[in-house]
Design a protein around this motif. Structure first.
Motif, PDB file in Angstrom:
ATOM      1  N   ALA A  22      -7.992  -6.492  -0.124  1.00  0.00           N
ATOM      2  CA  ALA A  22      -8.383  -5.523   0.901  1.00  0.00           C
ATOM      3  C   ALA A  22      -9.892  -5.519   1.070  1.00  0.00           C
ATOM      4  O   ALA A  22     -10.640  -5.649   0.098  1.00  0.00           O
ATOM      5  N   ILE A  67     -12.022  -3.131   1.270  1.00  0.00           N
ATOM      6  CA  ILE A  67     -12.317  -1.722   1.032  1.00  0.00           C
ATOM      7  C   ILE A  67     -13.257  -1.613  -0.157  1.00  0.00           C
ATOM      8  O   ILE A  67     -13.237  -2.452  -1.060  1.00  0.00           O
ATOM      9  N   HIS A  88      -4.654   0.184  -0.020  1.00  0.00           N
ATOM     10  CA  HIS A  88      -5.338   0.594   1.223  1.00  0.00           C
ATOM     11  C   HIS A  88      -4.702   1.864   1.799  1.00  0.00           C
ATOM     12  O   HIS A  88      -4.880   2.194   2.956  1.00  0.00           O
ATOM     13  N   ASP A 122       0.833  -1.197   0.000  1.00  0.00           N
ATOM     14  CA  ASP A 122       0.000   0.000   0.000  1.00  0.00           C
ATOM     15  C   ASP A 122       0.874   1.255   0.000  1.00  0.00           C
ATOM     16  O   ASP A 122       1.896   1.309   0.684  1.00  0.00           O
ATOM     17  N   SER A 158     -10.255  -1.141   8.409  1.00  0.00           N
ATOM     18  CA  SER A 158     -11.118  -2.216   7.918  1.00  0.00           C
ATOM     19  C   SER A 158     -11.333  -3.321   8.941  1.00  0.00           C
ATOM     20  O   SER A 158     -12.176  -4.201   8.737  1.00  0.00           O
TER      21      SER A 158
END
Length: 599
Positions: free
Chosen positions: A284, A286, A241, A193, A248
């Protein structure tokens, strides 16, 4: 008892041409894998329940596979219906186990190796004799599950400050060799990330930095280092991320980057990981509307997992979900639907579902109903089996616990960690030339400030660890910890202790924006400055603290508070090492990307 591959098996492994059949019993009573012609042949002999089980990586409780402490036995019983970790493996045919400190798996490297041996024996005794892929989150720095006497290296952002790809690769190579000695063959690292948001609550120093090209170089270096040691590297958290403001673990973050921003900022490190030959990529939890407008988290998104990772980046390895017990993946769908949807999206390994029994039943039901085909299960199964073969598990899955002391935390490894850490500490400010401190000129030092808890790589609270390192360099030190949210009484105690000292070193930890110019750590630093004693601020996690605190005589960043990073910071403070770290992220309102002073 170790298992050695025959010459035929070793020669065939490079071409993925040898895997175990159902197995034959060894003299010790543990099933020994026997070679067959390939993954497809092995898969054809497995029941559907065995195939589905291989897709799951679960936690277990306890430091022993067969003799857990009573509390751990009760935890296993509550979560899995059996009392021991070995019985979890046998009952559910799982493909992997992930180790956690809170599950009491990582009390010491020696016990980890013994646990690994016991779990592998349980797996080899199963109907297909398939060894486990044992895994851990060992990022180093702020996230490390296995502590001393294992070697702990600087974390990602510290390595980003050093900017040394060769050092990052060597750190991963040594760390991987130690994990392999414990029977662990998959590390959920490196973090790919790109941290471009100072308010990111979950990534921060776990990222190498904010420059996608620099991050890509270090990610590729660590992928190569881990895999040179026989460890499956896992680049995470796809599709990126680094610009989120929600953790998360507790919520569902939203990435607001456009598709063009994703291609420029977030994609390059993952592309570099794929090109470096990463065995695995972790998804992820997300939402990324520009990549998938459905509102599904990336873990459950076919446009992201299959469309981008598989098709755009050409990734052919194992896709592992982030942990399925995290809130980010559970908010939109129930725990029965999440594993099914993850497989439909294109994931292979299903990591740590909150209810393993429910998750397995749900996938089996989806196959029987036609929502998932057995061919889809086989596709993931074959990727997992090939990964196990590539990492040597069919040739020799059992660690040798008796050899752990000679392989883990060696003097050579510890010296390498210190050498790598020497280039990480960043000197942000020293307007009056206070540094370096000399025990001949300023012998008395107060070490105070944040004690954010002791990660695996720290022997005691960080203030005490830093004071110990400074004392070893000739200073007389006093320690007054105040915590990350100091009370008025704690601040008063630190201020009283500062009087009569020659200098104060105050550790700060993620100073909140809302706290600036008010209470907490800001008030502590201001009150210390008001004493007239020279104050040095050391940010021991995110370097953004430098813009949220009063002006001090000097300011540095260590990016973590483990022993190796604090030891490096102590040597910089004392002038034994010249600071050479450069900010791998900008500090808004204070310092640009790449800033760093030296002397």
């Amino acid at each position: 008892m170790p298992y050695h591959a025959s010459r035929r098996l070793l020669l065939a492994a490079a071409a993925l041409a040898a895997l175990p059949a159902a197995g034959s019993a060894s003299a010790a009573g543990t099933r020994r894998p026997a070679p067959v012609t390939g993954p497809a042949r092995l898969a054809a002999r497995m029941s559907l329940a065995e195939k589905v089980g291989q897709l799951f990586v679960t936690r277990v409780y306890g430091h022993s596979a067969t003799a857990p402490d009573p509390a751990d036995a009760e935890s296993n019983l509550a979560h899995f219906g059996v009392r021991t970790a070995a019985e979890v493996v046998s009952a559910y045919h799982v493909g992997g186990i992930v180790y956690f400190g809170w599950a009491h798996n990582t009390r010491s490297p020696q016990l980890v190796a013994e646990l690994s041996e016991g779990l592998q024996r349980a797996a080899l005794a199963g109907p297909s004799g398939i060894p486990l892929l044992l895994s851990v989150d060992q990022e180093h720095g702020a996230v490390a599950r296995i502590g001393r006497p294992a070697t702990l290296f600087p974390g990602a952002m510290a390595l980003g400050a050093a900017g040394d790809a060769a050092g990052a690769r060597e750190a991963a190579r040594i760390a991987g060799a130690e994990l392999a000695a414990l029977g662990i063959r998959q590390d959920y690292a490196p973090v790919a990330d790109v941290n471009v948001n100072p308010a990111n609550p979950v990534i921060g120093v776990r990222s190498f930095g904010s420059d996608p090209r620099a991050v890509a170089e270090l990610v590729a270096a660590q992928v190569r280092g881990y895999q040179e040691s026989g460890i499956a590297a896992t680049a995470k958290h796809f599709p990126g991320h680094g610009d989120t403001e929600t953790d998360s673990h507790v919520g569902l973050p939203v990435m607001r980057h456009t598709r063009a921003q994703w291609e420029e900022l977030d994609e390059p490190p993952f592309r570099a990981a794929v090109r470096a030959g990463a065995d695995a990529v972790m998804t992820a939890h997300i939402v990324f509307p520009a990549l998938d407008p459905s509102g599904d988290p990336a873990t459950l998104s076919r446009p992201i997992v299959t469309g981008l990772l598989r098709e755009r980046l050409g990734f052919r390895g194992v896709v592992v979900t982030d942990a399925l017990d995290m809130a980010g993946v559970r908010q939109k769908y129930g725990d029965d639907r999440v594993p099914v949807l993850a497989l439909k999206a294109g994931c292979d390994q299903l990591l740590n579902p909150p209810d393993l029994r429910l998750a397995i039943r749900s996938v089996l039901a989806a196959v029987r109903s036609g929502e998932l085909t057995e061919d889809r299960i086989d596709a993931s199964l074959l990727r997992i089996l090939e990964l196990k073969l590539r990492r040597g598990l069919f040739a020799g899955p059992l660690p040798r616990p008796g050899e752990v002391p000679a392989a883990v935390g060696t003097a050579e490894h510890l010296a390498a960690a210190d050498a790598i850490a020497a280039g990480t500490t960043t000197l942000l400010a020293d307007p009056d030339g206070l540094l370096p401190l000399s025990p001949a000129v300023r012998p008395r030092l107060l070490v105070t400030g944040a004690d954010p808890g002791s990660p695996s790589g720290t022997t005691g609270p960080p203030t005490a660890a830093l004071a110990r390192e400074l004392a070893a360099l000739g200073f007389t030190t006093q320690t007054v910890p105040t915590g990350t949210a100091p009370t008025e009484a704690a601040v008063a105690a630190a201020v009283a202790a500062a009087r009569g000292q020659d200098a104060v070193v105050v550790l700060t930890y993620n100073v909140p924006v809302a706290e600036a110019a008010s209470g907490g750590q800001y008030a502590l630093v201001q009150r210390l400055v008001d004493t007239g004693v020279p104050v040095v601020a050391l940010a021991v996690r995110n370097p953004y603290d430098a813009a949220r605190l009063p002006r001090t005589a000097a300011a540095l960043a260590s990016y973590a508070w483990t022993d190796v990073e604090l030891r490096a910071a102590a040597r910089v403070l004392a002038g034994r090492t010249s600071p050479s770290g450069r900010l791998p992220v900008p500090v808004p309102g204070a310092y640009p990307l790449g800033h760093g002073l030296t002397y």
